[in-house]
Structures are given as structure tokens and as C-alpha cells.
Scaffold this active site. Structure first.
Site, PDB file in Angstrom:
ATOM      1  N   HIS B  46     -75.076  94.553 -43.678  1.00  0.00           N
ATOM      2  CA  HIS B  46     -75.981  94.455 -44.808  1.00  0.00           C
ATOM      3  C   HIS B  46     -75.699  95.551 -45.842  1.00  0.00           C
ATOM      4  CE1 HIS B  46     -79.746  93.683 -46.855  1.00  0.00           C
ATOM      5  NE2 HIS B  46     -79.934  94.985 -46.861  1.00  0.00           N
ATOM      6  N   GLU B  68     -73.439  88.557 -42.408  1.00  0.00           N
ATOM      7  CA  GLU B  68     -74.827  88.972 -42.220  1.00  0.00           C
ATOM      8  C   GLU B  68     -75.699  87.774 -41.854  1.00  0.00           C
ATOM      9  OE1 GLU B  68     -76.361  90.866 -45.735  1.00  0.00           O
ATOM     10  OE2 GLU B  68     -78.402  90.603 -45.027  1.00  0.00           O
ATOM     11  N   ASN B 404     -48.544 103.867 -25.039  1.00  0.00           N
ATOM     12  CA  ASN B 404     -47.588 104.141 -23.977  1.00  0.00           C
ATOM     13  C   ASN B 404     -48.243 103.948 -22.607  1.00  0.00           C
ATOM     14  OD1 ASN B 404     -44.919 105.303 -23.201  1.00  0.00           O
ATOM     15  ND2 ASN B 404     -46.290 106.761 -22.196  1.00  0.00           N
TER      16      ASN B 404
END
Lengths: 120, 673, 139
Positions: B46, B68, B404
Site C-alpha cells: 500500500h 494490494e 557455494n
């Protein structure tokens, strides 16, 4: 020179409003970041007018309006709402907010509203 | 209004909200029933919408608007969260982040959002198009309707007239730009009711409440006020463009139509605002007052303060020499104050590492999906604070280490099951504070580093020779993966790149004045530990003299200072050592390693000072001529031209204005020690 | 037109594009830097900044500077690298047009930092290339 308290959780919105107000010769006496802060600042600063955001953390704008009006039935509060918040704006108006402006802010609309509220 | 003034703030706050949405979405995935979480997301979306619309970023505004709406339906329990909805919302957030990035880089934040907006709309209502048509049809109908009254209303009017009231038809036109027409209309009703009694509206009040009318509506008002008063009161409402009040005679009201839509219950208040804000209110967050400061200003403050510290050092010297008690006292006071000030200045630059950490849960989630691995990321110590400069730089190395760990560290799900390990892998990202350092660890419970594989590859790539490989400790072998061009993955994957990687991580960490080490246990996992300095700029150090040159040794690496007259110097295998507290400590002659020019013949019986420094559990002694004393020094980088000087980490300016070099003691510890 | 600052190394005249020059300083205490290339004279404190100082004669392999009253340090900046160059004497700033700049030099005399030769009313001035001067040899 009328004193204004700006209430909004977004610093961005506060800055924008403040600019509009200051450019038009109003004095921004304080800024609050949520409803609870607003109530406290209102008590402390007694501004002529308050711009009040609706959706805020901690305490929303509508509850803040109710609290401020309980403290000062003559308080001048303008709701600052985003689109799509009709029910909440309505509730705020019922709770005693004098007017509302819809974001995105247009400087002329904001000023018009403030003048009207202070004039009436 | 020049919107550029707000751009920076807009970008910063938008990023915070994107981050908040991401965080909450991840929580929501785990607890799909938790409405508090939905409320949080709703609130961020919002706010984003409001800001974007204010800045004129229409694509961003329309995207957040639809998002929204969907969230609103979820929190009203009109919609149930499905995986599809989650995915669409995640995509939205990515798109929003992309737009914000684009805006930050000077773009206009435009992005094709039609597809995703359509998806969002179809979530809200699969038959949305028909719905729109229906609404507009109703609008048309509403505007053409005539104002008519029934018998009951007529009797009210007659009663009112007897009491001296007038009957007015009030035509109200709203500004066409008016956004919440129904609320405006409500305000008109409210004002009108202060003046009298509304007996009818056109269109009917339900339609007005639902925003289903054009720009205008009409009221039938009973009032004892005159026409102008009513006009004035109603015109004073914002966004009311025109008010036309006409008095109605009984004849004009004569036409009765019993079939028309009647709305005598105008005084019923429109529906109450939804009460769903409450859930998020109860979640208290401590509110601290803060302002935002440009980081450049902080840097300048820091620089100015650094200058002050240099002057303070000088002043201390003068005071000591002068023996003037007042001066000494004043300088001491100034020292205390400036120490406090320094703490404050440094503190202002400290930022919780959370800023970097909080983007990782999302990244790990996406990566795990791509790799088809199950993983739980545990984040600890996100509140640990680090210098802002370090924060800005540490993100990329951490991304690399996490990737990794996910890609190379953790086994595939099948492998884990076969090895009796929990199906879900675990990666721990942990930050903590210790002494003058902050440590960040990336720990996985995967297969660990395969010593043989690393050695084989290192030999293949010519990083080490085969002979060398036999004498290496596990630690030394692990650190080989930081050599440039090293990759242990059997297959090259997109995730961890093509062998560019861990060496870059190491370089980056070292450029920040930090170090990185690896621990690994086969089949149990690996831990990468990064050690970073707490603050970059001001360090406590011991000033020492070697011949005529002055060097600074950072305090945090010093264990103790002794002299060669207290400790006998032995020679072991060509290396000078002393025995110190039961340990054999190798000596480094700074005069030799720094090739310090000898000014005069050394005085024979002068004791030499040995500064014992530490790295991990190893110690060495640095041999100097004199110890000048402790001082706070300001680290001045040497710049790109002179980086990587053997044994030197930077320079500082002394109280007399001359430059002294800061010794990087770590470089004196050889890897095989 | 380019503005160049002309200075002496021994009897020879050299020049740098003034675009890269920030200031000219007198000699101040210079701290020796161990393990640095031999032409790095050391570090100097210039108003709170620590700046590497290069012995330009050594850098160009034409001997070594002996400090005199005329010795100056030309503080220059190229990209983010700030360096000071020790020169024997600074003479003047002159305007040179591009076509006055002779780019040819017999192969025997060619060196990396050579940026052209200017014949300015009988004076032969060698313009140095800043981007070459800021390079350090890979150790």
C-alpha cells in the site's frame, strides 16, 4: 501563519507534504510517524491542523483521529488516503476528520483542503 | 514540484518495503493462515503504491495497486492462499524490485506489467471484464433517473412545510478528478443533515455508497435555512464543484411514481470501515526517532574528527613538555571528551548486518528451488553492527559463499538420504562480535571439502607441486580453493559460476582489512569464517622506532612487549627465536624485512624491544629499537598505487605531521608455520 | 589547445598536461616505504592526505634527484590515483596546439611515458603521458 502537524509513516510522504505546506507559507511544527506518535505530538504542539495518513504501524490514522478528537473536539484533521481506502476514509470522516485528500498529492488539492478546513 | 528531490528517499524507502514484503512472504509460505503477515505485506504494498503514484511511476503504481487488491482479498478471507498466488506475488515483488533498481539507475521505472497485472486481476475475479461492463451500464442508468417521490415522502414534506421548512432540490456536482466520490457524497450528506433532513437522493444512496454514479447527484432536502446558506455550506466541501439549490413547490412535486426506487433511509450510516487494521497494530515495534544523514556527511565528519585526533596527539605532547598544570588538565579533559565523541562518531557509522542478511532468505529459497535441494537457512546475530563501508562491500562475498554452500557444500537430497542425513540441508549464517572484530560465518552441514579432490585439482592447475602437496595441513589444503581459477565442482553450474569466485571473495575480504578461513569435516560440513575489523578508520596502536623510522603496530594483534635482555635469543635452524612463556617464538628483525637504512653503528648494549604479536594461536616477535608508546592513529589508505606492500597495511599521520607506516603483522606469519 | 606545465629534470625540459596537475609543493618530510619500487621516494602528508611521492628522474631512468631549493613536487591526480612527482625545477605553463605536438621520435629514444615533443620557441619539451606514469610494475 497556521501550524501543521504531519502524520505519515513514510518519510517520503512527509517530506513531500512538508514541501507543499512550507512553500505555501504554513509552519510545519511537527511530524509524527504513527498514530500514537500523532496523539502525543498533538497534545504537545496543539497544531492548527493535522494531516493524517491512514495506514500506519502502531496505531492507524482512524484510531488517532478518534483519540485526538476525544482530547480536542475542535481538532482540524485532514485524512491523507491512498486510492482504494474509501471505507476507512469514511470511518475517519465519521470519527470527525474534517476533510480528506487522496494520494498522489496534488499541491493545489492539499492547499484547497487546508484552506477550507481552516476557513470553516 | 521537482520530484527529483524526493527520488533518493523514494528509492530508499521503496527498497525497504520490497525487502519487508520479501521477508514477510517467506514467513507466509510457512504460515499461510497467519493474517498478521498478510497485513504487513498489505501495508508495505500500500505504501509503495502511494509513493509510486506520487512520483508518477505509473507502472509501479498500477502493479502495486493490483497486488494490494489481491492481498486485501486474502486478509478479508475472500481468497485463499494457493501456491499459484504465492508465485504470482513473488514475481510481482521481483518486478517491483527491478523497477526500483531501474529508477535508481536513472531510468523511468517503466516495465511491461500488463501480463502480471492481468494475472493479479484474474486472481481477484476470473470474470472481471463482465463486471466492469455491468458497472458502467448501471452508471448510465443512474444518471438518467428522475427524482421522484412517493406518498409517504409527500406526507413528510407536507408536515415539514407546516413547520416553516422549505423543500429544496439540491444538485451537487463533484470535481471529475475526485477519487473517492462516495466519501465526498457522504460529506455532502453530513453537511446537508446539519442543515435539515434529506428525504431522498438520486441515484439511490446504496449506489452512491458503492461509487456507482457519475460526477453528480441530487438530494431532496427539507430545511428552514435559506437557499444561499445551503449553497454556501455545501460548496465549502472540498472537490464539490457546483451546488445548485432550487426551491420546489407542491405542484412540481406532484408526479408520483410508485414503481421507482425509493431510499428513505438515507440517514443510515454507510457501512463501517473494515476493522482489520487491528491485527497489525498489536504487533508493537519500538519507535525510535531518527533522521537520515547522507553517508558522505558522515565520512566528512569522520575525516574532520580524524584531523582533530591528530591535533590532540600533538597537544598532548606539548602539554607534557610544558609542565603547565592548567594546560595538562585542559588537554586531559579534551582527551576524555574527544574519546566520547569518537565513540559516537564511530557508532553513527555502524549499521546492523541485517541490512545485508535480510536479502539472503529469499535468495536461498530461489536457489534451493533451482537446484532441487531442500535447505533451511538459519540466520543468527543479524543485529551485529559493522561499519557502513564494510556493510556496503560485504554483500557480494557473502552471496558467493552462500551459493557455494548450497551448490557445492550441500549434497543432493538423494545423496543425503543415502547417507542417513536429514533430507533438509542446513546452512547457518551467523554474525557475532569478538574483541575488535566482527565474525561472520557461513556453515553448512554438507559433505565437507574433499582433501584429495582439492589437491588433485591444485596440482592439475599448477597451483602447487606434487611434492608440496604431501606436507600440507588440512587447513592449508582448504585454503587452496581460494587460489585464483579454482573450482571444485565436477560440473560447472550456473549457480556458482565458472571457477571465478572464491579467490575474488578472499581478495575482497582482505581489501576490507579482514581475513577468511575454512574449517571442514568430511561428511559433516564446512565452515567459512570471515573476520572483519569493527571500525575501519581509527585504530589503537603502539608506535615503535626502527633505526630512525617510526612504525605503528595495531594494538589488537599485540600480545606483549618484552626485551632481548630479559629473554635469551637462540638460533634454531637459522631462525632467531626466544622462549617466551613456555613457547618458542620466532623473531622477525624489522630492520631486515623493511631494509631500514642504518644511520649509525648500533650501540652494543642497548636492549632491543620485542613486540610479540599473534595470529590465531601462533605468535612471533617483532624486533624494534625503541617503543615510543601507545597512540590512537587514523588509518589513511595508501591508495591503488601502492597497494599490497609486503608487511604494510596503510599509513597514518603523526602528531608532528609526518607520515608513519602501519605494520600488517599478519603478513609475517608464513602459511606453513 | 592543451595547457602544459613545463619542468626541468636536470637540464632537460619535460611537461605534463595541466588537466592532471593539482598543485605544486615544496619538499616536505617524506617517509620511506619499504619494499616499494626504487622510484617511489616515499609518502608525504599533504593537508591530511597521504600521497606517494615518485622520483621522476628515477622513474624515467635518467638518474636521481638531488634536493635543492628549486626542487618541487608536482601533485597530480589521474582517475583515483594521487601522486606527487619530484622535479628539479618548475618553469612555466604554456599553451600548445595539437599540431605543434610532434609525435615522432626516433625508435632508439622511445619510452613508455613519451607523449610527444614540443618545439616551443627553440625549446624542446617532452610531454609525458600521465596514464603511463601511474602504472606500477606488477610485482
Amino acid at each position: 501563519m497556521a501550524s501543521v502537524l504531519i502524520v505519515d509513516d513514510a518519510a517520503f510522504m512527509r517530506m513531500m507534504l512538508k514541501d507543499i505546506l512550507v512553500k505555501n507559507g504554513y509552519e510545519v511544527v511537527g511530524e509524527a510517524v504513527n498514530g500514537a506518535d500523532a496523539v502525543e505530538k498533538y497534545r504537545e504542539l496543539q497544531p492548527d491542523i493535522v494531516t493524517m495518513d491512514i495506514t500506519m504501524p502502531e496505531m492507524d490514522g482512524i484510531t488517532a483521529v478518534k483519540n485526538i478528537r476525544a482530547m480536542d473536539p475542535a481538532a482540524n484533521i485532514i485524512m491523507c488516503s491512498a486510492m482504494g481506502q474509501q471505507p476507512m476514509v469514511l470511518e475517519a470522516i465519521q470519527a470527525g476528520a474534517k476533510d480528506f485528500v487522496v494520494k498522489p498529492f496534488q499541491a493545489d488539492r492539499v492547499m484547497e483542503s487546508i484552506k477550507r478546513v481552516l476557513g470553516s | 514540484m521537482d520530484l527529483n528531490n524526493y527520488l533518493e528517499l523514494f528509492i530508499e524507502e521503496s527498497k525497504e518495503h520490497v525487502q519487508a514484503i520479501n521477508d514477510e512472504l517467506l514467513k507466509l509460505e510457512i504460515e499461510p493462515e497467519n493474517i498478521d503477515i498478510v497485513n504487513e505485506i498489505f501495508r508495505s504494498a500500500h505504501t509503495l503504491k502511494g509513493m509510486a503514484a506520487s512520483m508518477g511511476f505509473d507502472d509501479l503504481a498500477s502493479l502495486t495497486h493490483e497486488m494490494e487488491n489481491v492481498l486485501d482479498m486474502i486478509r478479508q478471507s475472500e481468497l485463499r492462499i494457493t501456491e499459484e498466488i504465492m508465485n504470482v506475488v513473488f514475481t510481482c515483488v521481483d518486478l517491483i524490485a527491478k523497477m526500483v533498481d531501474n529508477i535508481e539507475q536513472g531510468g523511468d521505472g517503466t516495465e511491461d506489467v500488463t501480463e502480471i497485472v492481468r494475472k493479479l486481476q484474474s486472481i481477484q475475479n476470473p470474470s472481471i471484464i463482465h463486471d466492469e461492463e455491468r458497472v458502467s451500464a448501471q452508471n448510465e442508468a443512474a444518471t438518467t433517473k428522475e427524482l421522484v417521490i412517493d406518498e409517504f415522502q409527500r406526507s413528510i414534506i407536507q408536515e415539514a412545510r407546516k413547520l416553516g421548512n422549505h423543500v429544496y432540490e439540491v444538485y451537487v456536482k463533484l470535481d471529475e478528478r475526485c477519487v473517492m466520490k462516495s466519501v465526498r457524497a457522504y460529506m455532502v450528506f453530513q453537511a446537508a443533515e446539519d442543515l435539515g433532513e434529506i428525504i431522498q437522493t438520486d441515484p439511490p444512496v446504496e449506489q452512491i455508497e458503492e461509487d456507482q454514479f457519475g460526477d453528480s447527484f441530487t438530494l431532496l432536502l427539507l430545511s428552514h435555512h435559506d437557499r444561499l446558506k445551503i449553497e454556501a455550506q455545501l460548496t465549502n466541501i472540498s472537490e464539490v464543484k457546483a451546488v445548485i439549490v432550487t426551491e420546489k413547490t407542491e405542484q412540481e412535486l406532484g408526479n408520483t411514481d410508485k414503481q421507482n426506487h425509493l431510499n428513505p433511509n438515507v440517514t443510515d450510516k454507510p457501512r463501517k470501515g473494515k476493522e482489520n487494521q487491528k491485527a497489525s497494530e498489536t504487533k508493537k515495534k519500538p519507535v525510535t526517532k531518527s533522521i537520515r544523514v547522507d553517508i558522505e556527511k558522515l565520512d566528512r565528519l569522520m575525516n574532520l574528527f580524524s584531523e582533530l585526533i591528530i591535533d590532540r596527539g600533538r597537544l598532548e605532547q606539548i602539554a607534557r613538555k610544558s609542565q603547565i598544570p592548567d594546560l595538562i588538565e585542559t588537554v586531559e579533559h579534551m582527551t576524555r571528551i574527544s574519546t566520547d565523541l569518537q565513540g559516537l562518531v564511530l557508532n553513527m557509522r555502524m549499521v546492523p548486518v541485517e541490512q545485508v542478511f535480510n536479502r539472503f532468505p529469499r535468495m536461498v529459497r530461489d536457489l534451493a528451488k533451482d537446484l532441487n535441494k531442500k535447505v533451511q537457512l538459519v540466520v543468527e546475530g543479524a543485529e551485529t553492527e559493522l561499519d557502513r563501508t564494510v556493510i556496503d562491500e560485504i554483500g557480494d562475498p557473502l552471496v558467493h559463499l552462500l551459493r557455494n554452500a548450497l551448490d557445492h557444500g550441500l549434497e543432493s537430497t538423494d545423496e543425503r538420504i543415502a547417507n542417513n542425513k536429514p533430507e533438509e540441508g542446513r546452512i547457518l549464517l551467523k554474525a557475532y562480535h569478538s574483541g575488535n572484530h566482527v565474525f561472520i560465518e557461513v556453515v553448512d552441514d554438507g559433505k565437507g571439502i574433499n582433501r584429495e579432490k582439492v589437491l588433485k585439482k591444485a596440482i592439475e592447475r599448477g597451483v602447487i607441486s606434487e611434492e608440496e602437496s604431501y606436507s600440507l595441513s588440512d587447513q592449508q589444503v582448504y585454503s587452496l580453493i581460494f587460489s585464483s581459477g579454482f573450482s571444485t565442482a565436477d560440473k560447472i553450474s550456473d549457480i556458482s559460476g565458472r571457477g571465478v569466485g572464491l579467490d575474488v571473495v578472499k581478495t575482497k575480504i582482505e581489501s576490507l582489512g579482514g581475513t577468511i578461513t575454512i574449517d571442514s569435516t568430511p561428511e559433516q560440513g564446512s565452515a567459512f569464517r570471515i573476520q572483519l575489523p569493527l571500525s575501519l578508520s581509527i585504530i589503537y596502536s603502539m608506535l615503535v622506532k626502527v633505526a630512525e623510522e617510526i612504525y605503528a603496530i595495531p594494538f589488537n594483534s599485540i600480545v606483549e612487549i618484552t626485551t632481548n635482555s630479559d629473554n635469551e635469543v637462540y638460533t634454531l635452524h637459522g631462525q632467531k627465536v626466544i622462549q617466551f612463556r613456555g613457547q618458542v617464538v620466532p623473531l622477525i628483525e624489522l630492520k631486515e624485512v623493511f631494509q631500514v637504512p642504518q644511520v649509525e653503528s648500533p650501540k652494543v648494549n642497548q636492549p632491543l624491544y620485542i613486540v610479540i604479536v599473534r595470529k590465531g594461536d601462533q605468535t612471533i616477535g617483532l624486533v624494534t629499537d625503541t617503543v615510543l608508546g601507545q597512540q590512537e592513529i587514523v588509518l589513511k589508505p595508501l591508495g591503488r598505487y601502492l597497494n599490497q606492500l609486503q608487511g604494510i597495511s596503510g599509513a597514518t599521520i603523526l602528531g608532528n605531521g609526518e607520515v608513519a607506516l602501519i605494520i600488517d603483522t599478519n603478513q609475517f606469519f608464513n602459511e606453513k608455520g | 589547445m592543451v595547457k602544459i606545465i613545463v619542468f626541468k629534470l636536470g637540464e632537460e625540459e619535460y611537461a605534463l598536461d595541466i588537466e592532471f596537475v593539482q598543485s605544486i609543493e615544496r619538499i616536505q618530510p617524506i617517509t620511506r616505504v619499504p619494499n616499494a619500487p626504487s622510484y617511489v621516494k616515499g609518502l608525504m602528508n599533504l593537508r591530511g592526505n597521504v600521497i606517494p611521492i615518485i622520483d621522476l628522474r628515477k622513474k624515467l631512468n635518467i638518474g636521481e634527484t638531488n634536493f635543492t631549493d628549486h626542487t618541487r613536487i608536482i601533485i597530480s591526480k589521474y582517475e583515483d590515483i594521487e601522486l606527487g612527482f619530484i622535479v628539479d625545477q618548475t618553469s612555466d605553463v604554456i599553451d600548445v596546439s595539437r599540431d605543434e605536438l610532434e609525435m615522432e621520435l626516433s625508435g632508439r629514444m622511445e619510452f613508455d611515458a613519451f607523449g610527444g615533443i614540443v618545439n616551443f620557441s627553440g625549446r624542446l619539451i617532452i610531454l609525458l603521458k600521465m596514464e603511463e606514469l601511474v602504472k606500477t610494475e606488477v610485482k
